[in-house]
Design an enzyme around this catalytic site. Structure first.
Site, PDB file in Angstrom:
ATOM      1  N   CYS A 146       0.839  -1.209   0.000  1.00 14.93           N
ATOM      2  CA  CYS A 146       0.000   0.000   0.000  1.00 14.93           C
ATOM      3  C   CYS A 146       0.869   1.251   0.000  1.00 14.93           C
ATOM      4  O   CYS A 146       0.590   2.215  -0.708  1.00 14.93           O
ATOM      5  CB  CYS A 146      -0.921  -0.012   1.218  1.00 14.93           C
ATOM      6  SG  CYS A 146      -2.006   1.416   1.329  1.00 14.93           S
ATOM      7  N   CYS A 195      -6.314  -4.360   6.925  1.00 16.53           N
ATOM      8  CA  CYS A 195      -7.473  -3.467   6.934  1.00 16.53           C
ATOM      9  C   CYS A 195      -8.602  -3.964   6.054  1.00 16.53           C
ATOM     10  O   CYS A 195      -9.757  -3.672   6.313  1.00 16.53           O
ATOM     11  CB  CYS A 195      -7.068  -2.051   6.560  1.00 16.53           C
ATOM     12  SG  CYS A 195      -6.638  -1.802   4.829  1.00 16.53           S
TER      13      CYS A 195
END
Lengths: 357, 381
Positions: free
Chosen positions: A101, A197
């Site tokens: 990410c 997440c």
């Protein structure tokens, strides 16, 4: 400088944005919407992209007194992080999505967009430091080693580090919470986010099984003798001991550990603890966070997990792969993990582990 | 840095007569439902306001039902007329494809929870509903349709819809119209149009937030959403918000909105956009539309990037479309008009109001080249 502050809705990024404003920068808060269908509320420490989180981020920006916007990065996140995560597991490797990410979203898609719009860089609440020296702007561990996130930032190129501002690296988490309190930020006591997440349930194995199927396959010992069955090879990790469900004991009664995951034959190989020992690792697709590593052997440390130990090693780049030779053997190392090289507290660079000996 | 507000279709400044009326009313003690002197005093000013508003919209005072918002009025109308129709076996709800979410979402709710069948009337590239489609639907299913709800003008493009023709086609079928954007901006008369129901909102006409009205034919009886003290013909219970109501009437009856002036500003803005960004297109430009709304597509950009850059230059504008979790959805209005998702997401709405000036127009046009250039660069990265 004109800066974009990436605000997750958590305490760290809120304080980071506030500190950047205080340092005299012209700051705009941006919350990244990473989930196409976000959940309304956050449950405990899991996830970080709920609607509630975006409200928390907006509220923090309002209290700090900066403009706030939401950027939709759901497609980029899905293609660059979630798909990569699945593909890596399907290939029998163990990826780190936070690292991906940072590499593809926060310091690529966001930084590129920010720069095109006339901003100079991106502020985040990562626990890491940068320093300007004769080597240029370099990346370093945070003062709070227990919170240090330099590992997941080790995929940043020199150019990306140029555009990265980490205002929290010199402070401990405890003090950041106190500071948030004194700044009147409501997120001061919000729990830290853990886990992955985009797996809000926290059940990684179940999440993978839903997407990759759960084809039953053999668990074999090092001779290739089948001693059990597994329900989806990718739900195992190298070095795993528990939950193998093996009923055939070893000759001496010693426990077995997962040594290898072979996705093509859908096989999990197990063996004795000492067979997990690794003294050399090779990593592909290296990224240098400062001056490039050369073929000349250097001394330093290698870290293979986000909060793992720094292991003394010699390292070099053979023109193709980054090689680290460990002073002392390490038990259990999966391909797909990142090997991050440190020179003291400076991040030298990183690569994706493709081979171990 | 200059600060220019060109988002009057979202909300527009309260006007002086409204402030005056409200601040006076806020000092007035008395629940308008009370029977004593104080209550009657509040009731008197409130009913004065109702009459003023009724006159402005071409309705009877008894046809005005005050609500807390345009959204509430839309919900009462659509659900109420549907339930009333369902008692007679009518379960079809006809709306347009370009309705505001305050109609789209209650319609969807009726479909999911109350057994309604929703038919959406499409629009052409110019943003106007397809009357032939409506005629066909009415011919085929006249006895099944509970309610037809078509907005008077669209909030994103400003394009006016042929409501008189809709009412003619509907014949005896109840027609509701969301008139929130049109009220006081273009000619709008409840009785002339022959509507069953019409939605109004105060804060779009220089009144306060938190007050709207449903104009409902006096002979029409529909079930309530809110039950309680039986106020507003037992259709909308709750103590009446007297200060907001008198503010609404004061704003609606003031002559602050100069249609010709605002049309001129709009046209000057369109000229400026065409000169500075030659490949920009104005959505609905060939249709009859409201004086103040301009919807522009800037090819190769993303509207949320443009909003940030515009805001950075002190310009408050909008995409006009709804947000989902803070992320702008591609406008269903523009997609209905033939845009791709990508093109719909490269569009902005600029809306001018009574307080807008030529200097506002000049300033927004002056920042466009840089904003669009950066927006295009960011879209490529």
């Amino acid at each position: 400088m004109k800066l974009i502050a990436a605000m997750s809705g958590g305490v760290d990024s809120a304080v980071a944005a506030a500190r950047a404003v205080e340092a005299g920068h012209d700051v705009i808060g941006v919350h990244l919407a990473l989930a196409a269908n976000p959940q309304k509320y956050r449950s405990g420490a899991r996830g970080c992209c709920t609607i509630e989180d975006s409200h928390d981020a907006r509220r923090a920006a309002d209290v700090i007194g900066i403009p706030f916007y939401i950027w939709d990065m759901a497609e980029e996140f899905h293609d660059g992080v979630v798909e990569d995560f699945l593909a890596e597991y399907a290939a029998g490797r163990t990826p780190n999505p936070c690292l991906r990410c940072n590499e593809k979203i926060k310091f690529a898609a966001v930084l590129d967009r920010a720069r095109a719009m006339g901003f100079d860089g991106v502020v985040t609440g990562h626990y890491a430091r940068t320093q300007i020296s004769e080597q240029g702007k370099t990346l370093h561990r945070a003062v709070d080693h227990s919170k240090d996130q330099s590992y997941v930032l080790s995929v940043l190129t020199v150019e990306q580090i140029e555009g990265a501002i980490f205002p929290l690296g010199d402070t401990t988490k405890v003090d950041i919470r106190k500071e948030a309190q004194s700044r009147g930020l409501a997120v001061a006591q919000k729990p830290d986010s853990h886990d992955i997440c985009f797996v809000p349930s926290g059940d990684n194995a179940g999440w993978l099984r839903d997407r990759l199927g759960s084809e039953i396959g053999p668990i074999v010992d090092q001779d290739g003798t089948k001693i059990g069955e597994h329900k989806g090879a990718y739900t195992y990790t190298i070095g795993q001991r528990k939950g193998l469900g093996l009923t055939v004991p070893t000759a001496d009664g010693s426990p077995r550990f997962v040594l290898k995951i072979e996705p093509v034959s859908n096989t999990v190989v197990v063996g004795a603890r000492e067979d997990l020992a690794v003294t050399l690792m090779r990593g592909e697709r290296p990224v240098w966070c400062g001056p490039a590593v050369t073929e000349i052997k250097a001394r330093g440390f290698v870290q293979v997990r986000a909060h793992g130990a720094a292991l003394a090693c010699s390292y070099y780049f053979d023109g193709n792969v980054l090689v680290a030779e460990l002073d002392e053997a390490l038990l259990g190392l999966a391909t797909g993990q990142a090997m991050v090289i440190y020179d003291g507290d400076r991040v030298v660079g990183s690569a994706t582990i493709c081979e171990t000996e | 840095m200059s600060s220019v507000y060109v988002d009057h279709a979202a909300t527009t400044p309260m006007v002086e007569p409204c402030f005056a009326a409200m601040s006076q009313q806020m000092r007035q003690l008395g629940n308008p439902s009370s029977l004593h002197t104080d209550g009657r005093a509040t009731r008197k000013t409130l009913e004065d306001a109702r009459e003023v508003l009724a006159k402005e919209i071409g309705a009877l005072a008894s046809e005005i039902i005050f609500t807390a918002s345009g959204t509430e009025a839309n919900n009462i109308a659509l659900k109420g007329l549907y339930w009333a129709g369902r008692k007679q076996g009518r379960t079809v709800v006809v709306i347009s494809a370009i309705e505001h979410h305050a109609i789209l979402d209650p319609a969807q709710w009726l479909a999911e929870h109350e057994g309604a069948e929703i038919i959406q009337v499409p629009v052409n590239n110019a943003g106007v509903i397809d009357l032939d489609f409506l005629q066909t639907i009415v011919n085929e299913r006249r006895n099944e349709i509970a309610v037809i709800s078509i907005m008077h003008s669209n909030n994103e493009t400003g394009v006016l819809q042929p409501i008189a023709e809709v009412v003619a086609i509907a014949d005896t079928i109840p027609v509701h119209s969301d008139g929130v954007q049109s009220f006081k901006k273009t000619s709008l008369s409840f009785s002339d149009l022959g509507l069953y129901a019409l939605t109004l909102s105060a804060h779009k006409v220089g009144g306060p937030l938190g007050i709207g009205a449903l104009v409902l034919r006096r002979t029409v009886e529909i079930p309530a959403l809110l039950h309680g003290g039986g106020q507003e013909r037992e259709i909308r219970s709750g103590t009446l918000n007297a200060p907001a109501i008198v503010g609404f009437a004061a704003a609606a009856s003031s002559d602050h909105y100069d249609t010709a002036k605002i049309e001129n500003l709009r046209d000057a803005f369109i000229d400026g956009v065409k000169k500075t960004i030659p490949d920009a297109t104005i959505n609905g430009i060939n249709s009859l539309r409201l004086p103040g709304i301009v919807n522009v597509t800037f090819p190769g950009t993303q509207s949320d990037t443009l909003l940030l850059l515009m805001d950075g230059q002190g310009v408050s504008c909008s995409t006009g479309s709804a947000c989902s979790a803070g992320v702008h959805e591609a406008s269903h209005v523009l997609i209905s008009m033939g845009h791709s998702v990508e093109s719909a997401q490269s569009s902005l709405r600029f809306s001018f109001g009574a307080s807008s000036t030529q200097a506002d127009v000049d300033y927004v046009v002056s920042v466009l080249p840089d904003v669009i250039a950066r927006g295009r660069a960011a879209n490529l990265s």
